[in-house]
Design an enzyme around this catalytic site. Structure first.
Site, PDB file in Angstrom:
ATOM      1  N   HIS A  88       4.221  -1.829 -13.265  1.00  0.00           N
ATOM      2  CA  HIS A  88       4.113  -0.318 -12.732  1.00  0.00           C
ATOM      3  C   HIS A  88       2.740   0.061 -12.609  1.00  0.00           C
ATOM      4  O   HIS A  88       2.614   0.686 -11.403  1.00  0.00           O
ATOM      5  CB  HIS A  88       4.839   0.333 -13.864  1.00  0.00           C
TER       6      HIS A  88
ATOM      7  N   SER B 210       5.665  -2.433 -17.906  1.00  0.00           N
ATOM      8  CA  SER B 210       4.737  -0.957 -17.611  1.00  0.00           C
ATOM      9  C   SER B 210       3.206  -1.410 -17.143  1.00  0.00           C
ATOM     10  O   SER B 210       2.934  -0.983 -16.001  1.00  0.00           O
ATOM     11  CB  SER B 210       4.169  -0.596 -19.083  1.00  0.00           C
TER      12      SER B 210
ATOM     13  N   CYS C 225       8.427  -1.686  -0.270  1.00  0.00           N
ATOM     14  CA  CYS C 225       8.312  -1.635  -1.941  1.00  0.00           C
ATOM     15  C   CYS C 225       9.211  -2.716  -2.228  1.00  0.00           C
ATOM     16  O   CYS C 225       9.080  -3.036  -3.234  1.00  0.00           O
ATOM     17  CB  CYS C 225       8.763  -0.100  -1.952  1.00  0.00           C
TER      18      CYS C 225
ATOM     19  N   CYS D 182      12.695   1.798   0.223  1.00  0.00           N
ATOM     20  CA  CYS D 182      11.611   1.598   1.005  1.00  0.00           C
ATOM     21  C   CYS D 182      11.589   0.232   1.200  1.00  0.00           C
ATOM     22  O   CYS D 182      11.469  -0.454  -0.011  1.00  0.00           O
ATOM     23  CB  CYS D 182      10.609   2.349   0.765  1.00  0.00           C
TER      24      CYS D 182
ATOM     25  N   ARG E  93       0.904  -1.161   0.106  1.00  0.00           N
ATOM     26  CA  ARG E  93       0.030  -0.126   0.049  1.00  0.00           C
ATOM     27  C   ARG E  93       0.882   1.234  -0.030  1.00  0.00           C
ATOM     28  O   ARG E  93       2.160   1.190   0.011  1.00  0.00           O
ATOM     29  CB  ARG E  93      -0.682   0.108   1.447  1.00  0.00           C
TER      30      ARG E  93
ATOM     31  N   TRP F 275      12.620   3.213 -11.539  1.00  0.00           N
ATOM     32  CA  TRP F 275      11.840   2.668 -12.730  1.00  0.00           C
ATOM     33  C   TRP F 275      12.530   3.225 -14.068  1.00  0.00           C
ATOM     34  O   TRP F 275      12.268   2.575 -15.196  1.00  0.00           O
ATOM     35  CB  TRP F 275      10.203   3.622 -12.817  1.00  0.00           C
TER      36      TRP F 275
ATOM     37  N   THR G 205       3.069   4.001   0.864  1.00  0.00           N
ATOM     38  CA  THR G 205       4.228   4.419   1.924  1.00  0.00           C
ATOM     39  C   THR G 205       4.884   5.588   1.877  1.00  0.00           C
ATOM     40  O   THR G 205       5.709   5.657   2.741  1.00  0.00           O
ATOM     41  CB  THR G 205       5.267   3.277   1.450  1.00  0.00           C
TER      42      THR G 205
ATOM     43  N   ARG H 261      -2.655   9.443 -12.355  1.00  0.00           N
ATOM     44  CA  ARG H 261      -1.706   8.359 -13.014  1.00  0.00           C
ATOM     45  C   ARG H 261      -2.386   7.676 -14.129  1.00  0.00           C
ATOM     46  O   ARG H 261      -1.623   7.220 -15.050  1.00  0.00           O
ATOM     47  CB  ARG H 261      -1.696   7.097 -11.854  1.00  0.00           C
TER      48      ARG H 261
END
Ligand SMILES: *[C@@H]1O[C@H](CO)[C@@H](O)[C@H](O)[C@H]1NC(C)=O
Ligand SMILES: *[C@@H]1O[C@H](CO)[C@@H](O)[C@H](O)[C@H]1NC(C)=O
Ligand SMILES: *[C@@H]1O[C@H](CO)[C@@H](O)[C@H](O)[C@H]1NC(C)=O
Ligand SMILES: *[C@@H]1O[C@H](CO)[C@@H](O)[C@H](O)[C@H]1NC(C)=O
Length: 457
Positions: free
Chosen positions: A242, A239, A384, A381, A173, A186, A175, A274
């Site tokens: 992502h 993609s 993540c 993180c 979720r 990325w 962060t 997004r």
């Protein structure tokens, strides 16, 4: 028919329409459509998969979160390794960060930054707690796995730094991990690991909204169209991954963070930033289509893996024979369901070129994936990093299955003395199913966002 056209026109003007405008109808490279897939996932597969993933076998994932980043010096911001937000340099915010009283010592700006850091550190931390009982049981499991003579143990699993993590305690979720560092991850994946020449610019690279003209996007997509189907697929899978991560962050956004409660939920405006085609120069809906594409690839891998899991000797071993048997039945049920999905890819189009070419391609893809999983060690993180590693490993396992179709199909005919021609480790199995669980959840979440956006009008 007129009604449909009217509805479509009406929808396109709204945020709902703009996020989902191209996300309907047939999917490229596959003879299937979005609506069928939505129903299949949301009504049938998703609920079963959720139940399976809550079982002990699937909730404990062994991972090494302490590998150094091999590609660049991962700045440990805020003087704390697990703090992820860029703006804080170590001398600004030393160890004292943990106690909130230390904030007073800094300027207003540094104060603001350290708050962000602290949030990211706090929300991004991985809970590695396990009960003593679980710890003992897991020791037993790995003993069992070793005895099963894996011939391709992933070295990571053997490292003393690897530890078990309870995935249910560490949901994917929001962060607070963002900014230049997250962007760098990325960017290096897309720029250096997706078979793309540097001369072809990706559309809509952040921070260059204005400069990214339509021509850049056109060049990019015509380059992509010229690629062989597998390399094109590779880009779209990344993609899609992502996009899935971003759907999760928008659906489990930290809406309220006060001393007495933390509330997580849907943030429609984050979702639109997004995926709205107006706010992303047309890229958003393409990202969502790539998410569906990723779903189909992993679904196909699950379908193809059935003979492996059907082997009589295969167990989802936790030492509790009844549970293990039930879980195996549940897993086989899900795989049968995946196999029953009628609209898979054209068998001849993907992963099925002539043998020599396919071997070369398999190696290219394997190396690129290996590299991407190493990039995940650069994610600042920890939470993540955990989900990044799990999902790349899961997707890598899916591709391994797709490239090994013949070996898997021949498994049932092998005599028991033969070295099996195809194996999956526990870590690969756990990551395969959990990674697919994330994508399946994302597809389910799109339904929620569709209705939230429709309400907004
Ligand atoms: C570990 O396995 C042994 C023998 O298989 C069993 O007696 C013991 O209860 C197991 N321990 C745990 C914690 O499951
Ligand atoms: C692996 O990724 C790094 C970082 O993006 C890149 O510099 C390197 O060229 C890649 N290596 C291979 C073999 O693709
Ligand atoms: C939703 O996300 C936006 C950023 O896209 C943020 O500015 C806003 O505060 C968030 N809303 C809530 C309720 O947290
Ligand atoms: C395995 O054996 C069955 C029955 O003997 C046969 O029909 C099938 O074609 C065989 N499969 C392979 C891949 O050899």
């Amino acid at each position: 028919m007129k009604l449909v056209v009217f509805l479509l026109l009406h929808m396109f003007g709204s945020a709902h329409g703009r996020c989902f405008c191209q996300v309907t109808g047939d999917l490229d490279d596959c003879a299937c459509d979005v609506e069928t897939l939505d129903r299949f996932n949301n009504d049938q597969l998703f609920p079963k998969l959720q139940t399976l993933l809550e079982s002990d076998y699937f909730r404990f994932y062994k991972v090494n979160l302490n590998k150094p980043c091999p590609f660049w010096t991962a700045n440990s911001h805020c003087g704390l390794q697990d703090c992820a937000v860029k703006p804080c340099s170590p001398n600004e915010v030393p160890e004292g960060l943990r106690s909130s009283s230390s904030h007073n010592k800094y300027s207003a700006e540094a104060n603001e930054q350290s708050k962000e850091c602290e949030q990211a550190k706090h929300l991004g931390a991985v809970d590695v707690s396990l009960s003593d009982e679980t710890r003992k049981a897991l020791l037993n499991w790995s003993k069992h796995d070793d005895e099963a003579e894996r011939f391709c143990v992933v070295d990571d699993e053997q490292s003393p730094d690897s530890q078990y993590v309870d995935l249910l305690l560490n949901p994917e979720r929001y962060t607070g991990y963002k900014g230049p560092e997250a962007w760098q991850i990325w960017n290096s994946i897309y720029e250096e690991n997706c078979f793309k020449p540097f001369t072809v610019k990706r559309p809509l690279v952040p921070n260059s909204y204005q400069s990214s003209s339509g021509s850049e996007a056109r060049t990019f997509y015509s380059w992509l169209e010229g690629q062989c189907v597998e390399k094109r697929a590779f880009y779209r899978l990344i993609s899609g991954l992502h996009a899935s991560i971003n759907v999760h962050l928008s659906a489990r956004y930290l809406l309220d963070d006060s001393w007495f409660q933390k509330k997580w939920g849907h943030n429609v405006s984050e979702f639109r930033q997004r995926f709205d085609s107006e706010l992303t120069a047309g890229e958003g809906p393409k990202r969502l289509r790539n998410l569906y594409f990723l779903y189909l690839i992993e679904l196909r891998a699950l379908a193809k893996s059935l003979p492996f899991f059907q082997q009589r000797s295969f167990q989802l071993f936790t030492g509790r024979a009844e549970d293990d048997q039930r879980n195996k039945e549940m897993l086989l049920d899900i795989l049968q369901l995946a196999r029953s999905f009628p609209l898979h890819f054209d068998e001849t189009s993907l992963f099925a070129g002539d043998e020599k070419e396919a071997a070369k391609l398999k190696e290219d893809v394997r190396l690129a994936f290996l590299n991407i999983s190493r990039i995940m060690d650069c994610v600042g993180c920890f939470k993540c990093r955990l989900w990044g590693k799990l999902q790349t490993q899961g997707l890598g396992t899916a591709l391994k299955i797709l490239f090994s179709e013949r070996q898997i199909e021949s498994l049932p005919n092998q005599s028991s003395e033969q070295q099996p021609s195809f194996q999956l480790s526990r870590q690969e199995i756990v990551s395969l199913l959990n990674a697919f669980g994330r994508i399946s959840t994302s597809i389910r979440e799109l339904k929620n966002f569709r209705s939230l956006l429709a309400e907004e009008r």
